[in-house]
Design an enzyme around this catalytic site. Sequence first.
Site: not given
Ligand code: IDP
Ligand code: MG
Length: 167
Positions: A20, A60, A68, A103, A109, A120, A130, A133, A144
Amino acid sequence: RCRAAAAVSVRSEITYVMIKPDGVQRGLVGEIISRFEKKGFKLVQLKMMKVTKEVAEEHYKDLKDKPFFPDLIGYILSGPVVGMVWEGQGVVWEGQGVVKAARKIIGATNPLEAEPGTIRGDLAVQTGRNVVHGSDSPENGERETALWFSGHGIVEWEAHMKPWLVE
Ligand code: IDP
Ligand code: MG
């Protein structure tokens, strides 16, 4: 050859991993790629790119109703990203393919909940920054890859490390 656009049945599992904008700005591109490379996954596509809003929102789309979401899209659009596709080439981890294994390497996350030793867990402190992805299912690995490498597919090559990696 464009495997990502072909039928699902014959190909091995692939995952889309993306560094990212914060990972790029912080100079973590080599560090992050290195972790997948050292584990033994095979790199089959790689590109630095400027993200469009359309692609970010499509990527997304499952999160579009989350509070968010606008911040997330803003984050992903905030600078160039490095997208890549990794293939497992027979490497399984706890019975799972490259998607699950990637993962595990990436970690939870929320970086504060991610184990030390994960990307992470070692390199990030906030969910909203973070650094990386990884696809969450083989279907999303395909989806994707097709989205980010539209028209390019993946590069098919034989990695000679395989017999040195798996019995
Ligand atoms: P992942 O990246 O671990 O698969 P997802 O739930 O798919 O997590 O969320 C995608 C991305 O959205 C996360 O990597 C993070 O950058 C962002 N994100 C997820 N939850 C939150 C939140 O509660 N606040 C801010 N950003 C979030
Ligand atoms: Mg995800």
